[in-house]
Design a protein around this motif. Structure first.
Motif, PDB file in Angstrom:
ATOM      1  N   GLY A   1      25.066  -5.518 -12.951  1.00  0.00           N
ATOM      2  CA  GLY A   1      25.375  -5.620 -11.531  1.00  0.00           C
ATOM      3  C   GLY A   1      26.108  -6.889 -11.161  1.00  0.00           C
ATOM      4  O   GLY A   1      26.532  -7.663 -12.026  1.00  0.00           O
ATOM      5  N   LEU A  58      14.454  -5.721  -5.115  1.00  0.00           N
ATOM      6  CA  LEU A  58      15.545  -4.767  -5.007  1.00  0.00           C
ATOM      7  C   LEU A  58      15.031  -3.452  -4.433  1.00  0.00           C
ATOM      8  O   LEU A  58      13.914  -3.034  -4.742  1.00  0.00           O
ATOM      9  CB  LEU A  58      16.171  -4.508  -6.379  1.00  0.00           C
ATOM     10  N   GLU A  97      22.150   2.800  -7.675  1.00  0.00           N
ATOM     11  CA  GLU A  97      22.282   1.437  -7.161  1.00  0.00           C
ATOM     12  C   GLU A  97      21.018   0.970  -6.460  1.00  0.00           C
ATOM     13  O   GLU A  97      20.378   1.733  -5.730  1.00  0.00           O
ATOM     14  CB  GLU A  97      23.442   1.341  -6.177  1.00  0.00           C
ATOM     15  N   THR A 127      19.794  -2.663  -4.187  1.00  0.00           N
ATOM     16  CA  THR A 127      20.325  -3.870  -3.564  1.00  0.00           C
ATOM     17  C   THR A 127      19.188  -4.762  -3.085  1.00  0.00           C
ATOM     18  O   THR A 127      18.075  -4.297  -2.836  1.00  0.00           O
ATOM     19  CB  THR A 127      21.242  -3.537  -2.369  1.00  0.00           C
ATOM     20  N   TYR A 181      23.230 -12.084  -1.972  1.00  0.00           N
ATOM     21  CA  TYR A 181      23.127 -10.627  -2.023  1.00  0.00           C
ATOM     22  C   TYR A 181      23.284 -10.155  -3.476  1.00  0.00           C
ATOM     23  O   TYR A 181      24.138 -10.653  -4.220  1.00  0.00           O
ATOM     24  CB  TYR A 181      24.212 -10.015  -1.158  1.00  0.00           C
ATOM     25  N   LYS A 231      23.523  -6.643  -6.063  1.00  0.00           N
ATOM     26  CA  LYS A 231      23.647  -5.192  -6.243  1.00  0.00           C
ATOM     27  C   LYS A 231      23.508  -4.886  -7.738  1.00  0.00           C
ATOM     28  O   LYS A 231      24.324  -5.325  -8.537  1.00  0.00           O
ATOM     29  CB  LYS A 231      24.985  -4.671  -5.729  1.00  0.00           C
ATOM     30  N   GLN A 232      22.476  -4.132  -8.078  1.00  0.00           N
ATOM     31  CA  GLN A 232      22.223  -3.754  -9.459  1.00  0.00           C
ATOM     32  C   GLN A 232      22.496  -2.266  -9.628  1.00  0.00           C
ATOM     33  O   GLN A 232      22.256  -1.467  -8.724  1.00  0.00           O
ATOM     34  CB  GLN A 232      20.769  -4.041  -9.839  1.00  0.00           C
TER      35      GLN A 232
END
Length: 482
Positions: free
Chosen positions: A249, A392, A413, A415, A446, A448-449
């Motif tokens: 990510g 997350l 995804e 986040t 921030y 995002k994975q």
């Protein structure tokens, strides 16, 4: 998973000349499908400089490849059981300057799986990074679209692979149309101009083409890793509750005003028991599970090396080690879960939504630090002063038989945000804690994975294909998304 908080190829890259031209070209292609040849509309968008100098890098930006597949294609996909489709488009671009030609490849991927429509066209919007071009001599430089290939990944409504799980399209541009995307006038670099440096960290040197005998030099973007190039992630076929998955990510580095990628890693997931709880018009299915990072048998991410700009101007390179703090155990010896899932079914509407929360406790250590190319001895214990939490969330909706979003069993995804605490133990001969604390700590970034589809080894039959290799590793190697 929070390595991205510090990693970053943030050394300045190519500087565009003053003025930017917008590329927006619609082209017609003929693509071979199992049902026969089909016409596909392709819209190419990008931004390129209005002009450049010889020896300078030209970096196309904001590149998009939007594909419109005619009505017969989604009907065929739906007939095979596919409910969603993801796409990777590869457009061959001829880079021409006079009688010199080089070839670049523009790659775009869909950010999210796209539902297959019941009727009408299927529109797939893709985007991605593309290679730079460095002209070696003055003269107009033209970008012209060529052949196109598209890889479609097909999944059923429950997130499982469709039959077939993938479809490859080979497409040729229709004759008689103007395929030039853009032209960039290139002037002489002049006596005082210096060629731009080749970017590092994004395009490996061995992938660069051209640059000899006046050919325009073309870099190659980082490729999506193949499963064979991913780190080891072997599951246990004797454990009915275990799964393994790849994760990667991006994260925003708030104080450094940039986004950076964290490395592909192996996650080991232990599924917990589910429980059903009625609540008015909803039926909730709760499940508590656990996840552990694994690198060579240790609960950590692979060590990663990156460059960032301390205080916005000082290039600093370091190797980062991210270690997971082991979760607590219950009195009976079982793991305290760090994954909580809530699947809510609206019985009246026939719709479903889900929320999954993943919480990790981590420590970050810095080593092999260099400032402006000069080694800085930070000692053996330069790390965050205490563990920090990465939280997350992943969301999923299921309506009319189409699943969109994240679940633990299908990937997708997630986040969230992470805030680094102050650093301590930095400096072998002088106290450097405040340097790293001032430049990195205290401001949330921030995150995002992207988790790939997990492999459940106990459910895999060798030779049957699916989401596991016969070595019980995940087939799905995700690509980081901004």
């Amino acid at each position: 998973m929070a390595t991205a908080v510090l990693l970053g190829s943030m050394v300045p890259g190519a500087q565009a000349a003053v003025g930017v031209q917008d590329v927006d070209t619609e082209l017609a292609y003929t693509c071979g499908l199992p049902e026969g040849e089909q016409s596909v509309k392709v819209e190419v968008t990008a931004k390129v400089p209005e002009s450049a100098q010889a020896g300078q890098l030209i970096q196309p930006e904001d590149v998009g490849l939007d594909l419109t597949l005619p009505e017969g294609v989604p009907a065929a996909l739906a007939g095979s059981g596919a409910a969603t489709v993801s796409a990777e488009a590869r457009l061959s671009v001829d880079v021409a300057q006079g009688d010199q030609h080089a070839r670049a490849e523009w790659i775009g991927t869909t950010a999210e799986p796209v539902p297959v429509p019941e009727a009408g066209d299927l529109v797939l919007s893709t985007s991605g990074s593309v290679p730079y071009v460095k002209p070696e001599a003055p003269g107009d430089l033209a970008f012209e679209a060529g052949a196109l290939s598209v890889e479609l990944a097909l999944k059923k409504a429950d997130g499982a692979p469709a039959e077939p799980p993938a479809l490859s399209l080979s497409c040729a541009p229709d004759a008689g149309q103007e395929a030039t995307l853009a032209e960039v006038p290139v002037g002489d670099e002049g006596g005082d101009a210096e060629p731009e440096p080749t970017p590092t960290g994004s395009w490996p040197e061995e992938q660069v083409t051209g640059g000899d005998d006046g050919l325009p030099e073309v870099g190659a973007p980082a490729q999506r890793p193949a499963a064979a190039e991913a780190p080891p992630c072997v599951g246990d076929p004797s454990d009915a509750l275990s799964m393994v998955a790849y994760v990667t990510g991006y994260a925003n580095v708030a104080k450094l005003k940039g986004a950076t990628k964290f490395p592909l890693a192996c996650a080991r997931i232990t599924q917990g028991e589910s429980r059903i709880v009625p609540d008015g018009e909803f039926l909730h299915i709760y499940q508590d599970s656990a996840v552990d990072l694994d690198h060579e048998g240790k609960p950590q991410l692979p060590p990663a090396s990156g460059t960032f700009l301390t205080f916005g101007f000082m290039p600093t390179t370091a190797t980062l080690e991210m270690t997971q703090i082991p979760p607590a155990t219950n009195p009976d010896g079982t793991r305290v879960p760090n994954i909580k899932s809530d699947l809510a079914i609206n019985i009246a509407e026939g719709s479903t939504k889900a929320v999954t929360v993943v919480t990790l406790e981590l420590m970050l250590r810095l080593r092999d630090v260099e400032v402006n190319g000069v080694p800085m001895d930070v000692g053996d214990n330069c790390r965050t002063s205490k563990p920090f939490q990465l939280r997350l969330e992943g969301h999923m909706t299921l309506k009319d038989g189409v699943q969109v979003g994240y679940t633990l069993a299908t990937g997708g995804e997630l986040t969230g945000a992470v805030t680094l605490p102050p650093f301590s133990g930095c400096g072998a001969e002088e106290d450097l804690d405040n340097v790293f604390t001032a430049s990195l700590s205290g401001v949330p970034g921030y995150v995002k994975q992207v988790q790939g589809a997990p492999c459940a080894p106990s459910q895999h039959t060798p030779g049957a294909g699916g989401v596991c290799t016969d070595a019980y590793e995940p087939v799905d190697v995700p690509e980081a998304r901004r």
